[in-house]
Write a protein that holds these residues in place. Structure first.
Motif, PDB file in Angstrom:
ATOM      1  N   MET A   1       0.846  -1.194   0.000  1.00 28.96           N
ATOM      2  CA  MET A   1       0.000   0.000   0.000  1.00 28.96           C
ATOM      3  C   MET A   1       0.882   1.246   0.000  1.00 28.96           C
ATOM      4  SD  MET A   1      -3.079   0.870   2.568  1.00 28.96           S
ATOM      5  CE  MET A   1      -4.091   2.252   2.266  1.00 28.96           C
ATOM      6  N   GLU A   2       0.488   2.201  -0.820  1.00 25.54           N
ATOM      7  CA  GLU A   2       1.237   3.450  -0.956  1.00 25.54           C
ATOM      8  C   GLU A   2       1.112   4.290   0.314  1.00 25.54           C
ATOM      9  OE1 GLU A   2       1.546   6.950  -4.302  1.00 25.54           O
ATOM     10  OE2 GLU A   2       0.204   5.273  -4.656  1.00 25.54           O
ATOM     11  N   LYS A   3       2.200   4.978   0.645  1.00 28.76           N
ATOM     12  CA  LYS A   3       2.262   5.820   1.841  1.00 28.76           C
ATOM     13  C   LYS A   3       1.384   7.059   1.692  1.00 28.76           C
ATOM     14  CE  LYS A   3       5.511   8.675   4.270  1.00 28.76           C
ATOM     15  NZ  LYS A   3       6.750   9.358   4.158  1.00 28.76           N
ATOM     16  N   LYS A   4       0.684   7.412   2.779  1.00 31.23           N
ATOM     17  CA  LYS A   4      -0.133   8.627   2.780  1.00 31.23           C
ATOM     18  C   LYS A   4       0.754   9.831   3.049  1.00 31.23           C
ATOM     19  CE  LYS A   4      -4.590   6.789   3.964  1.00 31.23           C
ATOM     20  NZ  LYS A   4      -5.827   7.060   4.660  1.00 31.23           N
ATOM     21  N   GLN A   5       0.414  10.930   2.391  1.00 28.68           N
ATOM     22  CA  GLN A   5       1.109  12.194   2.612  1.00 28.68           C
ATOM     23  C   GLN A   5       0.126  13.320   2.357  1.00 28.68           C
ATOM     24  OE1 GLN A   5       3.827  11.485  -0.909  1.00 28.68           O
ATOM     25  NE2 GLN A   5       3.607  13.700  -1.061  1.00 28.68           N
ATOM     26  N   LEU A   6       0.537  14.523   2.712  1.00 31.21           N
ATOM     27  CA  LEU A   6      -0.322  15.688   2.512  1.00 31.21           C
ATOM     28  C   LEU A   6      -0.158  16.191   1.086  1.00 31.21           C
ATOM     29  CD1 LEU A   6      -2.301  17.630   3.966  1.00 31.21           C
ATOM     30  CD2 LEU A   6      -0.348  19.130   4.328  1.00 31.21           C
ATOM     31  N   PHE A   7      -1.272  16.318   0.385  1.00 29.69           N
ATOM     32  CA  PHE A   7      -1.295  16.857  -0.971  1.00 29.69           C
ATOM     33  C   PHE A   7      -2.069  18.163  -0.970  1.00 29.69           C
ATOM     34  CE2 PHE A   7      -0.578  12.376  -1.870  1.00 29.69           C
ATOM     35  CZ  PHE A   7       0.361  12.422  -2.885  1.00 29.69           C
ATOM     36  N   THR A   8      -1.688  19.050  -1.868  1.00 28.70           N
ATOM     37  CA  THR A   8      -2.439  20.279  -2.111  1.00 28.70           C
ATOM     38  C   THR A   8      -3.039  20.174  -3.497  1.00 28.70           C
ATOM     39  OG1 THR A   8      -0.963  21.576  -0.719  1.00 28.70           O
ATOM     40  CG2 THR A   8      -2.307  22.795  -2.311  1.00 28.70           C
ATOM     41  N   ILE A   9      -4.326  20.417  -3.595  1.00 27.62           N
ATOM     42  CA  ILE A   9      -5.039  20.381  -4.870  1.00 27.62           C
ATOM     43  C   ILE A   9      -5.448  21.808  -5.192  1.00 27.62           C
ATOM     44  CG2 ILE A   9      -7.061  19.496  -6.094  1.00 27.62           C
ATOM     45  CD1 ILE A   9      -6.188  17.786  -2.953  1.00 27.62           C
ATOM     46  N   SER A  10      -5.035  22.303  -6.348  1.00 29.31           N
ATOM     47  CA  SER A  10      -5.455  23.623  -6.811  1.00 29.31           C
ATOM     48  C   SER A  10      -6.444  23.433  -7.941  1.00 29.31           C
ATOM     49  CB  SER A  10      -4.247  24.432  -7.307  1.00 29.31           C
ATOM     50  OG  SER A  10      -3.432  24.788  -6.230  1.00 29.31           O
ATOM     51  N   VAL A  11      -7.616  24.044  -7.791  1.00 35.62           N
ATOM     52  CA  VAL A  11      -8.693  23.887  -8.764  1.00 35.62           C
ATOM     53  C   VAL A  11      -9.038  25.264  -9.320  1.00 35.62           C
ATOM     54  CG1 VAL A  11     -11.053  23.074  -9.127  1.00 35.62           C
ATOM     55  CG2 VAL A  11      -9.596  21.928  -7.441  1.00 35.62           C
ATOM     56  N   PHE A  12      -8.961  25.394 -10.639  1.00 34.16           N
ATOM     57  CA  PHE A  12      -9.309  26.653 -11.311  1.00 34.16           C
ATOM     58  C   PHE A  12     -10.726  26.510 -11.856  1.00 34.16           C
ATOM     59  CE2 PHE A  12      -4.797  26.652 -11.038  1.00 34.16           C
ATOM     60  CZ  PHE A  12      -4.475  27.980 -10.818  1.00 34.16           C
ATOM     61  N   THR A  13     -11.575  27.472 -11.504  1.00 34.62           N
ATOM     62  CA  THR A  13     -12.997  27.344 -11.794  1.00 34.62           C
ATOM     63  C   THR A  13     -13.607  28.662 -12.237  1.00 34.62           C
ATOM     64  OG1 THR A  13     -13.799  28.011  -9.611  1.00 34.62           O
ATOM     65  CG2 THR A  13     -13.158  25.708  -9.868  1.00 34.62           C
ATOM     66  N   GLU A  14     -14.797  28.519 -12.778  1.00 32.98           N
ATOM     67  CA  GLU A  14     -15.671  29.676 -12.901  1.00 32.98           C
ATOM     68  C   GLU A  14     -16.303  29.810 -11.526  1.00 32.98           C
ATOM     69  OE1 GLU A  14     -18.330  28.787 -16.109  1.00 32.98           O
ATOM     70  OE2 GLU A  14     -16.697  28.554 -17.528  1.00 32.98           O
ATOM     71  N   ASN A  15     -16.631  31.003 -11.115  1.00 32.74           N
ATOM     72  CA  ASN A  15     -17.182  31.227  -9.782  1.00 32.74           C
ATOM     73  C   ASN A  15     -18.676  30.940  -9.798  1.00 32.74           C
ATOM     74  OD1 ASN A  15     -17.334  31.952  -7.110  1.00 32.74           O
ATOM     75  ND2 ASN A  15     -17.338  34.144  -7.509  1.00 32.74           N
ATOM     76  N   GLN A  16     -19.034  29.687  -9.526  1.00 34.18           N
ATOM     77  CA  GLN A  16     -20.427  29.264  -9.615  1.00 34.18           C
ATOM     78  C   GLN A  16     -20.950  28.781  -8.263  1.00 34.18           C
ATOM     79  OE1 GLN A  16     -22.342  29.587 -12.385  1.00 34.18           O
ATOM     80  NE2 GLN A  16     -20.573  30.549 -13.351  1.00 34.18           N
TER      81      GLN A  16
END
Length: 187
Positions: A1-16
């Protein structure tokens, strides 16, 4: 099993309206807890950037990114580890003024932690600290002995270490692809 770590997800969106809810459901369905959430306007006019942090493994997070990008108002999502970004949080602390004034090391506490006094009244003092979560937490623990009246920490905000914004590169690729299609259709 792969090791857990902290990820940051950046999501570019229309402001809906409702988009944050639709994105958070993607995490909920996978049993993933969001550690922090922040949202604001991006460097591209009319486009918003949401940042999420989550502890998981890379394979799961790549699946989450794929699902997020299928949301209709999402333009693009990117996955980062801490070594790929520069990031900060902001924390605000409200503490009783008299207890701080009675502390002989009050000035040193402020200086050592690079905190700022935002407001000082007879009843309370509001301090601001910008830094990584460990830094804002360290100040919290120190101030706790004086009685913290209120505390809030923002979600992570971040910028990539890449010379250009990945989203800008994506937009340029889309524009070039559109021009190529137009050129092909004119022939």
């Amino acid at each position: 099993m792969e090791k857990k770590q902290l990820f940051t997800i950046s999501v570019f969106t229309e402001n809906q309206v409702g988009l944050l809810n639709r994105i958070s459901i993607i995490f909920t369905r996978r049993g993933l807890n969001l550690e922090s959430v922040s949202s604001s306007a991006s460097s591209v006019h009319g486009i918003h950037k949401m940042n999420f942090t989550c502890n998981s493994d890379r394979e799961t997070m790549e699946k989450v990114i794929s699902q997020i990008e299928r949301c209709i108002d999402v333009l693009r999502a990117f996955l980062y580890t801490d070594d790929e970004i520069v990031y900060q949080e902001v924390a605000l602390y409200k503490v009783p003024t008299q207890k701080l004034l009675d502390e002989k090391d009050f000035e040193r506490i402020i200086r050592v932690h690079n905190a700022r006094i935002l407001e000082l009244t007879r009843e309370y003092t509001i301090l601001e600290k910008t830094g990584h979560e460990s830094e804002t937490q360290a100040l919290y623990e120190l101030l706790a002995k004086y009685g913290i009246l209120q505390f809030i920490r923002s979600g992570r905000i971040c910028i990539t270490k890449s010379p250009t914004e990945h989203f800008t590169r994506y937009l340029e690729e889309q524009e070039a692809r559109g021009k190529a299609l137009c050129d092909t259709s004119e022939e």
